[in-house]
Design a protein around this motif. Sequence first.
Motif, PDB file in Angstrom:
ATOM      1  N   UNK A 124       0.862  -1.185   0.000  1.00 51.75           N
ATOM      2  CA  UNK A 124       0.000   0.000   0.000  1.00 51.75           C
ATOM      3  C   UNK A 124       0.903   1.241   0.000  1.00 51.75           C
ATOM      4  N   UNK A 125       0.721   2.178  -0.927  1.00 54.15           N
ATOM      5  CA  UNK A 125       1.528   3.407  -0.899  1.00 54.15           C
ATOM      6  C   UNK A 125       1.398   4.085   0.468  1.00 54.15           C
ATOM      7  N   UNK A 126       2.497   4.625   0.975  1.00 52.50           N
ATOM      8  CA  UNK A 126       2.477   5.077   2.370  1.00 52.50           C
ATOM      9  C   UNK A 126       3.369   6.285   2.611  1.00 52.50           C
ATOM     10  N   UNK A 127       3.121   6.920   3.751  1.00 52.42           N
ATOM     11  CA  UNK A 127       3.985   7.969   4.291  1.00 52.42           C
ATOM     12  C   UNK A 127       4.079   7.762   5.792  1.00 52.42           C
ATOM     13  N   UNK A 128       5.297   7.742   6.321  1.00 50.81           N
ATOM     14  CA  UNK A 128       5.517   7.666   7.765  1.00 50.81           C
ATOM     15  C   UNK A 128       5.880   9.058   8.266  1.00 50.81           C
ATOM     16  N   UNK A 129       5.139   9.553   9.229  1.00 46.41           N
ATOM     17  CA  UNK A 129       5.445  10.856   9.824  1.00 46.41           C
ATOM     18  C   UNK A 129       6.174  10.609  11.139  1.00 46.41           C
ATOM     19  N   UNK A 130       7.488  10.771  11.116  1.00 48.21           N
ATOM     20  CA  UNK A 130       8.299  10.645  12.322  1.00 48.21           C
ATOM     21  C   UNK A 130       8.256  11.965  13.078  1.00 48.21           C
ATOM     22  N   UNK A 131       7.577  11.999  14.199  1.00 51.17           N
ATOM     23  CA  UNK A 131       7.470  13.228  14.987  1.00 51.17           C
ATOM     24  C   UNK A 131       8.392  13.161  16.199  1.00 51.17           C
ATOM     25  N   UNK A 166       2.155  18.890  15.046  1.00 45.76           N
ATOM     26  CA  UNK A 166       2.214  17.514  14.541  1.00 45.76           C
ATOM     27  C   UNK A 166       0.972  17.229  13.699  1.00 45.76           C
ATOM     28  N   UNK A 167      -0.180  17.637  14.189  1.00 50.51           N
ATOM     29  CA  UNK A 167      -1.427  17.420  13.451  1.00 50.51           C
ATOM     30  C   UNK A 167      -1.391  18.108  12.095  1.00 50.51           C
ATOM     31  N   UNK A 168      -0.801  19.292  12.047  1.00 52.42           N
ATOM     32  CA  UNK A 168      -0.669  20.001  10.772  1.00 52.42           C
ATOM     33  C   UNK A 168       0.184  19.189   9.803  1.00 52.42           C
ATOM     34  N   UNK A 183       8.978  11.067   6.639  1.00 58.17           N
ATOM     35  CA  UNK A 183       9.304  12.475   6.777  1.00 58.17           C
ATOM     36  C   UNK A 183       9.442  12.731   8.269  1.00 58.17           C
ATOM     37  N   UNK A 184      10.307  13.646   8.640  1.00 59.53           N
ATOM     38  CA  UNK A 184      10.517  13.923  10.060  1.00 59.53           C
ATOM     39  C   UNK A 184      10.077  15.343  10.380  1.00 59.53           C
ATOM     40  N   UNK A 185       9.420  15.494  11.523  1.00 63.48           N
ATOM     41  CA  UNK A 185       8.960  16.810  11.966  1.00 63.48           C
ATOM     42  C   UNK A 185       9.389  17.015  13.414  1.00 63.48           C
ATOM     43  N   UNK A 186       9.785  18.236  13.736  1.00 68.05           N
ATOM     44  CA  UNK A 186      10.253  18.544  15.086  1.00 68.05           C
ATOM     45  C   UNK A 186      10.000  20.023  15.374  1.00 68.05           C
ATOM     46  N   UNK A 187      10.236  20.402  16.616  1.00 69.21           N
ATOM     47  CA  UNK A 187      10.095  21.788  17.003  1.00 69.21           C
ATOM     48  C   UNK A 187      11.290  22.614  16.569  1.00 69.21           C
ATOM     49  N   UNK A 235      11.410  18.682   8.828  1.00 65.68           N
ATOM     50  CA  UNK A 235      10.527  19.845   8.774  1.00 65.68           C
ATOM     51  C   UNK A 235      10.406  20.411  10.189  1.00 65.68           C
ATOM     52  N   UNK A 236      10.696  21.682  10.357  1.00 67.47           N
ATOM     53  CA  UNK A 236      10.661  22.294  11.685  1.00 67.47           C
ATOM     54  C   UNK A 236       9.426  23.174  11.838  1.00 67.47           C
ATOM     55  N   UNK A 237       8.654  22.903  12.884  1.00 66.96           N
ATOM     56  CA  UNK A 237       7.488  23.718  13.193  1.00 66.96           C
ATOM     57  C   UNK A 237       7.940  25.032  13.831  1.00 66.96           C
ATOM     58  N   UNK A 238       7.023  25.977  13.968  1.00 70.31           N
ATOM     59  CA  UNK A 238       7.397  27.306  14.445  1.00 70.31           C
ATOM     60  C   UNK A 238       7.137  27.531  15.932  1.00 70.31           C
TER      61      UNK A 238
END
Length: 251
Positions: A124-131, A166-168, A183-187, A235-238
Amino acid sequence: MARIVVIGGAGHVGSRVVAKLNEHGHDAVAASRRTGVDTVTGEGLAEVLKGADVVVDTTQAPSYAPDVVMDFFTTSTKNQLAAEKDAGVKHHVALTVVGTDRPQGISYFHGKAAQERLIAESGVPYTLVHAAQFFEFAPAIVFTSTQGDEVRVADASIQPIAAEDVATAVGRAAAGEPVNGPIEVAGPEVFSIEEFIRRTFAASGDQRPVSASAEAPYFGAVIEEKTLLPLEGAQLASTTLDEWLAAQSTH
């Protein structure tokens, strides 16, 4: 616009994802045990996934016990993926954690890593959001690090992020094309776990002493200084810690 089913859609992050997606014109549906969907037993999955283009998994294990974590994430994920294949779902998005793909002894991370492998191998095509760890996670860190009247945390760095941010990120991933990887997201800020807890304590008036030690475990495992930090290119949140703390005081 896409029909998007958010598993765990009544939870802390899932409910925010549903709201954000609907605000942007998508048909987002919250699925959880409250709505008759149980991913462990499979109950309700086939029905809720009819016509779904995207599935977002924001579920959490019911405890941090190693066996419970592993059983939950593997069983839940297998059931979701099987139902998605039957329904013709085109994109599976999973919220997971920074650090699952590097050496560490954290049992919760091991459960998430097993979940990620199942998704990657499913077809199944996928995306993992590493927070990165959430600001909202501070009480759990304190609870598991308290010895008597003292809080003794791991001597490691952290780059925490607000659950709202994270929800965004999860919502954007769900509305976008599968990346078939993480994809990775952090503060926006990096500081020690000790400083993180000290600052949250200062904002709430908690007087307990906080110390750090290289031998102090993080959820049962000794970790390295950079175990919890995102990789370059995240990706860095604000939202800063001070901004988040100020917002809590107004609630």
